[in-house]
Motif scaffolding. Structure first.
Motif, short mmCIF file in Angstrom:
data_model
loop_
_atom_site.label_atom_id
_atom_site.label_comp_id
_atom_site.label_asym_id
_atom_site.label_seq_id
_atom_site.Cartn_x
_atom_site.Cartn_y
_atom_site.Cartn_z
N GLN A 173 0.83 -1.21 0.00
CA GLN A 173 0.00 0.00 0.00
C GLN A 173 0.86 1.25 0.00
OE1 GLN A 173 -2.21 -1.14 3.56
NE2 GLN A 173 -4.12 -1.23 2.38
N LEU A 174 1.93 1.23 0.79
CA LEU A 174 2.83 2.38 0.82
C LEU A 174 3.45 2.62 -0.55
CD1 LEU A 174 4.66 1.81 4.24
CD2 LEU A 174 3.08 3.67 3.69
N HIS A 175 3.85 1.54 -1.22
CA HIS A 175 4.48 1.66 -2.53
C HIS A 175 3.48 2.16 -3.57
CE1 HIS A 175 6.64 0.47 -6.24
NE2 HIS A 175 7.72 0.66 -5.49
N ALA A 176 2.25 1.67 -3.48
CA ALA A 176 1.22 2.10 -4.43
C ALA A 176 0.86 3.57 -4.25
CB ALA A 176 -0.03 1.23 -4.26
N SER A 177 1.08 4.11 -3.05
CA SER A 177 0.75 5.51 -2.78
C SER A 177 1.77 6.47 -3.35
CB SER A 177 0.65 5.74 -1.26
OG SER A 177 -0.39 4.97 -0.70
N LEU A 178 2.94 5.97 -3.73
CA LEU A 178 3.98 6.83 -4.25
C LEU A 178 3.58 7.40 -5.60
CD1 LEU A 178 7.13 4.62 -3.48
CD2 LEU A 178 6.24 6.51 -2.11
N ASP A 179 3.92 8.65 -5.83
CA ASP A 179 3.70 9.28 -7.13
C ASP A 179 4.52 8.56 -8.20
OD1 ASP A 179 5.11 11.64 -8.97
OD2 ASP A 179 2.94 11.85 -8.75
N GLY A 180 4.02 8.53 -9.43
CA GLY A 180 4.70 7.81 -10.50
C GLY A 180 6.13 8.27 -10.71
N GLY A 195 5.19 13.70 -3.22
CA GLY A 195 5.29 12.50 -4.04
C GLY A 195 5.28 11.21 -3.27
N MET A 196 5.42 11.28 -1.94
CA MET A 196 5.41 10.07 -1.13
C MET A 196 4.00 9.59 -0.80
SD MET A 196 8.64 10.89 1.42
CE MET A 196 8.66 9.23 2.12
N GLY A 197 3.00 10.32 -1.27
CA GLY A 197 1.62 9.88 -1.08
C GLY A 197 1.10 10.06 0.33
N ALA A 198 1.67 11.01 1.07
CA ALA A 198 1.26 11.23 2.45
C ALA A 198 0.01 12.11 2.51
CB ALA A 198 2.40 11.89 3.22
N ASN A 199 -0.56 12.19 3.71
CA ASN A 199 -1.74 13.02 3.92
C ASN A 199 -1.34 14.44 4.28
OD1 ASN A 199 -3.58 10.76 3.68
ND2 ASN A 199 -2.94 10.14 5.73
N PRO A 200 -1.84 15.45 3.54
CA PRO A 200 -1.50 16.83 3.88
C PRO A 200 -2.26 17.28 5.12
CG PRO A 200 -3.04 16.78 2.05
CD PRO A 200 -2.69 15.35 2.34
N VAL A 201 -1.57 18.00 6.01
CA VAL A 201 -2.18 18.49 7.25
C VAL A 201 -1.76 19.94 7.47
CG1 VAL A 201 -2.30 18.23 9.77
CG2 VAL A 201 -2.21 16.20 8.32
N GLN A 202 -2.72 20.76 7.85
CA GLN A 202 -2.40 22.12 8.29
C GLN A 202 -2.64 22.18 9.79
OE1 GLN A 202 -4.57 25.37 6.51
NE2 GLN A 202 -3.18 26.90 7.36
N TYR A 203 -1.58 22.46 10.54
CA TYR A 203 -1.68 22.53 11.99
C TYR A 203 -2.32 23.85 12.44
CZ TYR A 203 1.51 18.52 12.59
OH TYR A 203 2.10 17.29 12.59
N LEU A 204 -2.79 23.84 13.69
CA LEU A 204 -3.21 25.09 14.31
C LEU A 204 -2.05 26.09 14.31
CD1 LEU A 204 -5.34 23.95 17.36
CD2 LEU A 204 -6.08 25.53 15.59
N GLY A 205 -0.85 25.56 14.46
CA GLY A 205 0.35 26.36 14.25
C GLY A 205 0.65 27.38 15.33
N GLU A 206 1.20 28.51 14.90
CA GLU A 206 1.77 29.49 15.83
C GLU A 206 0.75 30.56 16.25
OE1 GLU A 206 5.61 31.05 14.51
OE2 GLU A 206 5.86 29.24 13.29
N TRP A 207 0.78 30.82 17.56
CA TRP A 207 -0.01 31.89 18.17
C TRP A 207 0.87 32.57 19.21
CZ3 TRP A 207 -5.25 32.93 17.03
CH2 TRP A 207 -5.83 32.04 16.10
#
Length: 337
Positions: free
Chosen positions: A154-161, A302-314
């Protein structure tokens, strides 16, 4: 937490929070002592249960009476299964954090960096107790996270071509991988890192041998240093920090030969499989900013990971003028470097 078992008790408390991370670990705070920071560990308790927690690094700004407070990776507040309980606890804790700063120093600037996914209600809670978005941020708040609960296929299949093609090219040179924390291993990584900084003219991110040795001594087996090599020599390396089933990419580098041979692709693929064997559940690739470094962003995407935006800096400051001045200093130093 005080006493000889303080580290164990503190770190055990962190595991109760879904947003726990290496930056809030006891060892991280002790490592930062060498840079002049004093770790202060704060808890919000409801009855016998800790419902919010933060390791706050503090020091006095040189030649001034201004005290800085920095909370990397915190506060942690994602403990309850009830979202509204969590947000309420974040609001209460942030209010007490501000009061702690007020009691400690007449002039202060506090900044937090929350590593939980963006949440409108959590932002509102921070705003209501006086925290504001920084005028100039240290981090983008964007990252990619890989779920290592997937199997290898599954990890390999998630990689961008394109990423897979580069991985195949790298595998043709049969790279070898060496993981360790010995002085020689650290010296090998420093050589790769220095070469990259010279090639790309980015002296600001140079790392010294002493810095990595102190990091190793503080973090111990939570630090993973891996180097990819070919018969031509070392080509790239990466440092990963691990904490209770989570891994965070610390720093990585590739020299000209490594980039030409696509060794970073081989190294990261090796890391995914190595971390899986170490029972790590999530790998945070850390620090993406397509506005500043499109190449790094595109590689991690390209590694097929999930994008996340953190609450970040305050942040919050004792005076608005001081807040502006501290942001100006951060901006100036970042651009100067």
């Amino acid at each position: 937490c005080v006493g000889k078992d303080a580290a164990t008790r503190w770190d055990d408390s962190l595991v109760d929070f879904a947003d726990h991370n290496i930056y809030q670990s006891y060892a991280w705070g002790e490592w930062k002592r060498d840079d002049g920071w004093k770790p202060v560990r704060l808890m919000l308790r409801n009855s016998s249960k800790t419902v919010a927690i933060a390791q706050c690094l503090t020091k006095r700004l040189s030649y001034t009476s201004v005290r800085l407070f920095w909370v990397p990776g915190g506060p942690l507040y994602q403990r309850s299964i009830d979202r509204w309980d969590n947000i309420s606890n974040l609001k209460i804790f942030s209010h007490h954090l501000k009061q702690y700063c007020q009691r400690t120093a007449r002039f202060y600037w506090v900044r937090v960096y929350l590593t939980h996914a963006m949440d409108l209600e959590a932002q509102l809670a921070l705003w209501q107790v006086g925290f504001r978005r920084p005028l100039y941020t240290l981090n983008s708040g964007l990252t990619y996270i890989i779920d290592l609960g997937q199997d290898k296929g599954q990890l390999h299949a998630s990689l961008d071509g394109k990423w897979r093609n580069q991985l195949r090219s790298a595998e043709k040179v049969a790279p070898s991988f060496h993981t360790g924390l010995q002085d020689l291993q650290i010296e090998r990584y420093i050589a790769i890192h220095d070469a990259m900084c010279t090639d790309k003219n980015i002296p600001a991110i140079r790392i010294t041998l002493d810095q990595l040795r102190r990091m190793r001594d503080a973090l111990g087996d939570r630090m993973l240093l891996t180097i990819a090599s070919t018969p031509q020599g070392d080509g790239c390396g990466a440092i990963v920090w691990m904490q209770d089933g989570k891994a965070h990419l610390g720093v990585s580098a590739a020299n000209a030969m490594g980039r030409r041979r696509y060794l970073p692709n081989a190294l990261y693929w090796h890391l995914l499989n190595d971390l899986k064997q170490r029972k790590v559940k999530y790998f945070d690739l850390a620090g993406i900013d397509p506005r500043i470094n499109w190449g790094v962003y595109n590689f991690k995407r390209g590694m097929g990971a999930n994008p996340v935006q953190y609450l970040g800096e305050w942040e919050h400051a004792s005076h608005e003028g001081l807040r502006f001045g501290c942001n100006l200093a951060v901006w100036w130093k970042s651009n100067k470097l």
